[in-house]
Design an enzyme around this catalytic site. Structure first.
Site, PDB file in Angstrom:
ATOM      1  N   HIS A 334      41.816  40.487  39.131  1.00  0.00           N
ATOM      2  CA  HIS A 334      41.795  40.566  40.594  1.00  0.00           C
ATOM      3  C   HIS A 334      41.257  39.289  41.224  1.00  0.00           C
ATOM      4  O   HIS A 334      40.771  38.379  40.549  1.00  0.00           O
ATOM      5  CB  HIS A 334      40.983  41.776  41.065  1.00  0.00           C
ATOM      6  CG  HIS A 334      39.545  41.777  40.623  1.00  0.00           C
ATOM      7  ND1 HIS A 334      38.578  41.034  41.263  1.00  0.00           N
ATOM      8  CD2 HIS A 334      38.917  42.447  39.618  1.00  0.00           C
ATOM      9  CE1 HIS A 334      37.409  41.247  40.677  1.00  0.00           C
ATOM     10  NE2 HIS A 334      37.592  42.096  39.655  1.00  0.00           N
ATOM     11  N   CYS A 350      35.790  43.264  34.754  1.00  0.00           N
ATOM     12  CA  CYS A 350      37.175  42.849  34.938  1.00  0.00           C
ATOM     13  C   CYS A 350      37.323  41.337  34.864  1.00  0.00           C
ATOM     14  O   CYS A 350      36.389  40.618  34.573  1.00  0.00           O
ATOM     15  CB  CYS A 350      37.694  43.376  36.276  1.00  0.00           C
ATOM     16  SG  CYS A 350      37.856  45.161  36.319  1.00  0.00           S
TER      17      CYS A 350
END
Length: 376
Positions: A334, A350
C-alpha cells in the site's frame, strides 16, 4: 461495490471503494551547491559534483579531527586552542544538490525509484543506484561513479520541465489540518493533501521542501504561475508476473514473465513487533482510495482509541491512496501519507511504498496471476 480486507498483524481491515575550509583559511572550504534552478539542475556535471563531493568529504574529515582534538585536550589552554581551531572551520551546509536532483530524476525515469526526489545522498538513492546497475547489467558496486553516470546520461532529455499551475491545483480538495488521532480522522470525509505543494510534490515524485526550493517566491496559491518540476517521464510498461519483497534491503522488485525488471522501489516492510509474512502468495487485486478500518481488538491500539473506527479515504490516510491486496488475509502492499519516510521507519506488517510507486505497481499487476515472494 465494497471489499473488506485486513492490513497485516498491526493494521486493520479495509473497506475499499474504487474512486477518485581548512583551519587556516575558509578559501579552501567546499563551495555551497548552486541554486536549484532548472539551468543548474539540467546543466550539472559529474566531474564538478565529484570534485565538490571530495572537497566536502575532506572538510568533514578535518572537522571530525578538530572535534576529536577538543575532546582529547586535557589542559584548559589546549582545549581553548582546539575550540578556536574548530570555530574557524566552516560548518557543513545541509542543502539539496542540483546534480543529485538530476540523478534521482533520471533514476526515477528508468523506474529505479529513489523514493521522494530530495537532492540528497541517502540510503534510498544508494539502493536505486544498485537497482539501476542491475537493470543495465553494470557491476553492482562502485556507487555513483563515472560508469553509472554515463549509463544514466544516455537519457539526454532534461531532468526538469515547466508546469503551469491550474485553478484545480489551487482549489483542490485539501485538508490543511489533519489530526494524528484516529478518532478525529474518522470524523472527516476525506484525508486529502494538506495543500497544493504536497499534491504537486506527489504528482512529480518530489519532496515538498525541494519543490519550494526549486521555485523561490512562488506561493502555490495562484493559478497561471509556471513552476519548475522534475520530469519523471513516462509510466512503466508491461505486466508484472512476479514481485519480490526483500525485507533485509527494504526493497520491492517487479518482474515481467520473461524476468525483466519493470520496477524497483524502496519499501518499508514490517517491524520486529509486527513482522511481514513469509513465503509466496498471489495478488487479489489493486484498489485506489481505500477506506481504513481500525480495530484495536484485532490489530494495534492507536493512542487512547479502544473502539473500532472507519477512516475515510485519501492520500494522507494510514495506507495512502492505493491498496494492493495479497492472498494472505490481512496483508497488502500500500501507499503512505509520509513518502519521505519510506524504508526509514517500520510498518505494521505490510509493505509500504510511496503513493506514486504503489499506484504504478497497482496498474501493472494482474489479479490472481501476479505472485509475491517475501525474502530475507
Amino acid at each position: 461495490m465494497r471489499f473488506v480486507w485486513g492490513i497485516g498483524v498491526g493494521l486493520s481491515a479495509l473497506v475499499l471503494i474504487g474512486g477518485p575550509a581548512s583551519a587556516q583559511s575558509q578559501s579552501n572550504s567546499p563551495a555551497p551547491p548552486p541554486a536549484l534552478t532548472a539551468e543548474a539542475i539540467d546543466g550539472s556535471d559529474f566531474e564538478d559534483w565529484r570534485a565538490g563531493a571530495d572537497a566536502r568529504a575532506k572538510a568533514a574529515e578535518e572537522r571530525k579531527a578538530a572535534e576529536e582534538a577538543v575532546r582529547k585536550a586535557k589542559r584548559a589552554r589546549d582545549k581553548k586552542a582546539a575550540r578556536e581551531r574548530l570555530a574557524r572551520l566552516p560548518k557543513p551546509k545541509d542543502a539539496p544538490d542540483p546534480f543529485l536532483v538530476r540523478v534521482q530524476t533520471l533514476l526515477d525515469r528508468a523506474h529505479a525509484s529513489p523514493g521522494a526526489i530530495d537532492g540528497r545522498d541517502g540510503d534510498n538513492l544508494k539502493k536505486a543506484q544498485i537497482a539501476f546497475r542491475e537493470m543495465r547489467g553494470l557491476p553492482l558496486d562502485g556507487g555513483l561513479d563515472r560508469a553509472l553516470w554515463d549509463a544514466l546520461a544516455a537519457d539526454t532529455a532534461k531532468a526538469t520541465k515547466t508546469y503551469l499551475i491550474y485553478p484545480e491545483d489551487v482549489n483542490g480538495r485539501y485538508e490543511a489540518k489533519l489530526p494524528a488521532d484516529y478518532a478525529k480522522l474518522a470524523k472527516l470525509k476525506w484525508l486529502g493533501y494538506r495543500d497544493a505543494v504536497e499534491m504537486l510534490g506527489e504528482r512529480f515524485h518530489v519532496d515538498p521542501g525541494l519543490l519550494r526550493a526549486m521555485n523561490p517566491g512562488v506561493d502555490f496559491k495562484t493559478a497561471g504561475v509556471p513552476i519548475v518540476v522534475p520530469d519523471v517521464g513516462a509510466r512503466a510498461e508491461g505486466k508484472v508476473r512476479r514481485i519480490t519483497v526483500d525485507k533485509r534491503l527494504g526493497e520491492l522488485r517487479a518482474y515481467d514473465e520473461a524476468g525483466k525488471i519493470l520496477l524497483i522501489a524502496p519499501a518499508t516492510i514490517g517491524s520486529p513487533d509486527t513482522p511481514s509474512p513469509e513465503g509466496k502468495m498471489t495478488i487479489n487485486g489493486s484498489f485506489p482510495d481505500p477506506h481504513y478500518i481500525y480495530d484495536p481488538k484485532k490489530n494495534f491500539q492507536q493512542g487512547k482509541n479502544t473502539r473500532k473506527l472507519t477512516l475515510p479515504p485519501g492520500p494522507n490516510g494510514p495506507v495512502g491512496s492505493m491498496w494492493i491486496d495479497l492472498s494472505k488475509p490481512t496483508y497488502g502492499i500500500h501507499g503512505t501519507p509520509e513518502p519521505s519516510q519510506i524504508s526509514k521507519t517500520a510498518s505494521h506488517g505490510c509493505v509500504r511504498l510511496t503513493n506514486w510507486d504503489a499506484a504504478e505497481l497497482g496498474r501493472l499487476i494482474e489479479p490472481k496471476v501476479t505472485e509475491v515472494e517475501f525474502e530475507g
